[in-house]
Design a protein around this motif. Structure first.
Motif, PDB file in Angstrom:
ATOM      1  N   ILE A 150      -3.717  -4.703  -7.503  1.00 47.23           N
ATOM      2  CA  ILE A 150      -4.423  -3.837  -6.551  1.00 47.23           C
ATOM      3  C   ILE A 150      -3.446  -2.989  -5.736  1.00 47.23           C
ATOM      4  O   ILE A 150      -2.494  -3.496  -5.151  1.00 47.23           O
ATOM      5  CB  ILE A 150      -5.336  -4.655  -5.619  1.00 47.23           C
ATOM      6  N   ILE A 151      -3.716  -1.681  -5.728  1.00 45.48           N
ATOM      7  CA  ILE A 151      -2.933  -0.705  -4.968  1.00 45.48           C
ATOM      8  C   ILE A 151      -3.804  -0.198  -3.823  1.00 45.48           C
ATOM      9  O   ILE A 151      -4.933   0.250  -4.048  1.00 45.48           O
ATOM     10  CB  ILE A 151      -2.536   0.498  -5.850  1.00 45.48           C
ATOM     11  N   THR A 152      -3.272  -0.271  -2.599  1.00 46.54           N
ATOM     12  CA  THR A 152      -3.972   0.287  -1.437  1.00 46.54           C
ATOM     13  C   THR A 152      -3.003   1.217  -0.710  1.00 46.54           C
ATOM     14  O   THR A 152      -1.786   1.091  -0.849  1.00 46.54           O
ATOM     15  CB  THR A 152      -4.469  -0.827  -0.481  1.00 46.54           C
ATOM     16  N   SER A 153      -3.555   2.146   0.090  1.00 45.00           N
ATOM     17  CA  SER A 153      -2.693   3.065   0.834  1.00 45.00           C
ATOM     18  C   SER A 153      -3.306   3.383   2.192  1.00 45.00           C
ATOM     19  O   SER A 153      -4.483   3.121   2.422  1.00 45.00           O
ATOM     20  CB  SER A 153      -2.455   4.348   0.039  1.00 45.00           C
ATOM     21  N   TYR A 154      -2.496   3.981   3.088  1.00 46.22           N
ATOM     22  CA  TYR A 154      -2.956   4.079   4.465  1.00 46.22           C
ATOM     23  C   TYR A 154      -3.451   5.432   4.957  1.00 46.22           C
ATOM     24  O   TYR A 154      -3.855   5.540   6.103  1.00 46.22           O
ATOM     25  CB  TYR A 154      -1.961   3.459   5.418  1.00 46.22           C
ATOM     26  N   ASN A 155      -3.460   6.466   4.144  1.00 46.87           N
ATOM     27  CA  ASN A 155      -4.109   7.723   4.547  1.00 46.87           C
ATOM     28  C   ASN A 155      -4.084   8.724   3.389  1.00 46.87           C
ATOM     29  O   ASN A 155      -3.440   8.469   2.367  1.00 46.87           O
ATOM     30  CB  ASN A 155      -3.513   8.304   5.840  1.00 46.87           C
ATOM     31  N   PRO A 156      -4.760   9.865   3.519  1.00 47.99           N
ATOM     32  CA  PRO A 156      -4.817  10.836   2.436  1.00 47.99           C
ATOM     33  C   PRO A 156      -3.464  11.371   1.971  1.00 47.99           C
ATOM     34  O   PRO A 156      -3.320  11.776   0.821  1.00 47.99           O
ATOM     35  CB  PRO A 156      -5.683  11.964   3.004  1.00 47.99           C
ATOM     36  N   SER A 157      -2.450  11.349   2.845  1.00 46.41           N
ATOM     37  CA  SER A 157      -1.137  11.881   2.454  1.00 46.41           C
ATOM     38  C   SER A 157      -0.500  11.063   1.325  1.00 46.41           C
ATOM     39  O   SER A 157       0.416  11.539   0.662  1.00 46.41           O
ATOM     40  CB  SER A 157      -0.191  11.926   3.648  1.00 46.41           C
ATOM     41  N   THR A 158      -0.976   9.870   1.096  1.00 48.59           N
ATOM     42  CA  THR A 158      -0.427   8.998   0.046  1.00 48.59           C
ATOM     43  C   THR A 158      -1.106   9.212  -1.306  1.00 48.59           C
ATOM     44  O   THR A 158      -0.734   8.567  -2.283  1.00 48.59           O
ATOM     45  CB  THR A 158      -0.598   7.518   0.437  1.00 48.59           C
ATOM     46  N   ALA A 159      -2.073  10.094  -1.354  1.00 49.44           N
ATOM     47  CA  ALA A 159      -2.932  10.215  -2.533  1.00 49.44           C
ATOM     48  C   ALA A 159      -2.158  10.462  -3.830  1.00 49.44           C
ATOM     49  O   ALA A 159      -2.369   9.764  -4.830  1.00 49.44           O
ATOM     50  CB  ALA A 159      -3.976  11.316  -2.313  1.00 49.44           C
ATOM     51  N   PHE A 160      -1.277  11.449  -3.841  1.00 52.00           N
ATOM     52  CA  PHE A 160      -0.529  11.716  -5.073  1.00 52.00           C
ATOM     53  C   PHE A 160       0.350  10.535  -5.457  1.00 52.00           C
ATOM     54  O   PHE A 160       0.447  10.187  -6.635  1.00 52.00           O
ATOM     55  CB  PHE A 160       0.303  12.995  -4.963  1.00 52.00           C
ATOM     56  N   ASP A 161       0.972   9.893  -4.476  1.00 46.09           N
ATOM     57  CA  ASP A 161       1.822   8.740  -4.782  1.00 46.09           C
ATOM     58  C   ASP A 161       1.018   7.612  -5.425  1.00 46.09           C
ATOM     59  O   ASP A 161       1.496   6.945  -6.349  1.00 46.09           O
ATOM     60  CB  ASP A 161       2.530   8.239  -3.526  1.00 46.09           C
ATOM     61  N   VAL A 162      -0.194   7.381  -4.944  1.00 46.12           N
ATOM     62  CA  VAL A 162      -1.047   6.348  -5.539  1.00 46.12           C
ATOM     63  C   VAL A 162      -1.405   6.733  -6.976  1.00 46.12           C
ATOM     64  O   VAL A 162      -1.312   5.905  -7.897  1.00 46.12           O
ATOM     65  CB  VAL A 162      -2.324   6.110  -4.699  1.00 46.12           C
ATOM     66  N   ALA A 163      -1.792   7.985  -7.190  1.00 47.94           N
ATOM     67  CA  ALA A 163      -2.161   8.428  -8.541  1.00 47.94           C
ATOM     68  C   ALA A 163      -0.978   8.337  -9.500  1.00 47.94           C
ATOM     69  O   ALA A 163      -1.128   7.922 -10.649  1.00 47.94           O
ATOM     70  CB  ALA A 163      -2.718   9.844  -8.496  1.00 47.94           C
ATOM     71  N   PHE A 164       0.215   8.706  -9.030  1.00 48.35           N
ATOM     72  CA  PHE A 164       1.400   8.605  -9.883  1.00 48.35           C
ATOM     73  C   PHE A 164       1.770   7.141 -10.144  1.00 48.35           C
ATOM     74  O   PHE A 164       2.217   6.800 -11.241  1.00 48.35           O
ATOM     75  CB  PHE A 164       2.585   9.365  -9.283  1.00 48.35           C
TER      76      PHE A 164
END
Length: 194
Positions: free
Chosen positions: A159-173
């Motif tokens: 499971i991958i979680t992140s803390y705001n929209p600015s992390t979106a590309f990093d999560v997708a990559f």
């Protein structure tokens, strides 16, 4: 073909969904060609946070989990009705099935909250939206997650979680790298100008 199921709630944030469609799509056309993405929701039409309308390719009742390698969940806004769908039993059951099968679940921002409320983050490390009054991170902790509030992206097993929209590309990559390889992911990043 490694298929990603993009789980959309009414009131989702378009930018958080679009990174998954773009990164997986770029890989399909310009990377190693091994990924595909399918959108799913519990409604015939979904309106995102800022009124962009999307028609999911399939209904949640049509999902055959064995056909997918990963689940992607963008966040959204309470004011746009995000939690009406995201906190539904249909969402929870799908999340539980993916986790039980050990498949990747990648979320952005408050996309972690339905994962937490489904019960699969109990005792596991995670994060969610961290700005404002900390309400969303407290909510995730109340669902039993060990919230790592200062970490932009947290990976605990599948499971991958992140803390705001600015992390979106990093999560997708990160998702792309897990589905393919670091070399392929770097190739797609370069093609996309990162």
């Amino acid at each position: 073909m490694k298929k990603v199921l993009l789980l959309l709630a009414n009131g989702f944030e378009a930018v958080e969904a679009s990174v998954f469609t773009d990164v997986i799509g770029w890989n399909k056309l310009e990377g190693d060609g091994t990924t595909d993405l399918v959108t799913v929701g519990i409604r015939e039409k979904l309106k995102c946070t800022f009124n962009f309308t999307v028609i999911p390719e399939i209904s949640i009742s049509e999902v055959k989990i064995d056909e997918f390698h990963a689940l992607a969940i963008p966040g959204g806004f309470e004011e746009a009705g995000f939690y009406e769908d995201a906190f539904s039993e249909d969402f929870f059951n799908l999340i539980r099935e993916f986790d039980k099968a050990g498949k990747i679940i990648a979320s952005i921002c408050v996309g972690a909250l339905p994962i937490g409320k489904s019960g699969v983050l109990a005792g596991r490390n995670a994060t969610t939206y961290h700005l404002g009054n900390g309400q969303r991170q407290k909510q995730l902790a109340d669902f039993g997650a060990n919230v790592l509030g200062d970490e932009p992206i947290v990976i605990d097993k599948n499971i991958i979680t992140s803390y705001n929209p600015s992390t979106a590309f990093d999560v997708a990559f990160t998702l792309l790298e897990l589905l393919t390889s670091k070399e392929n992911c770097n190739h797609v990043k370069k093609l996309m100008g990162f």
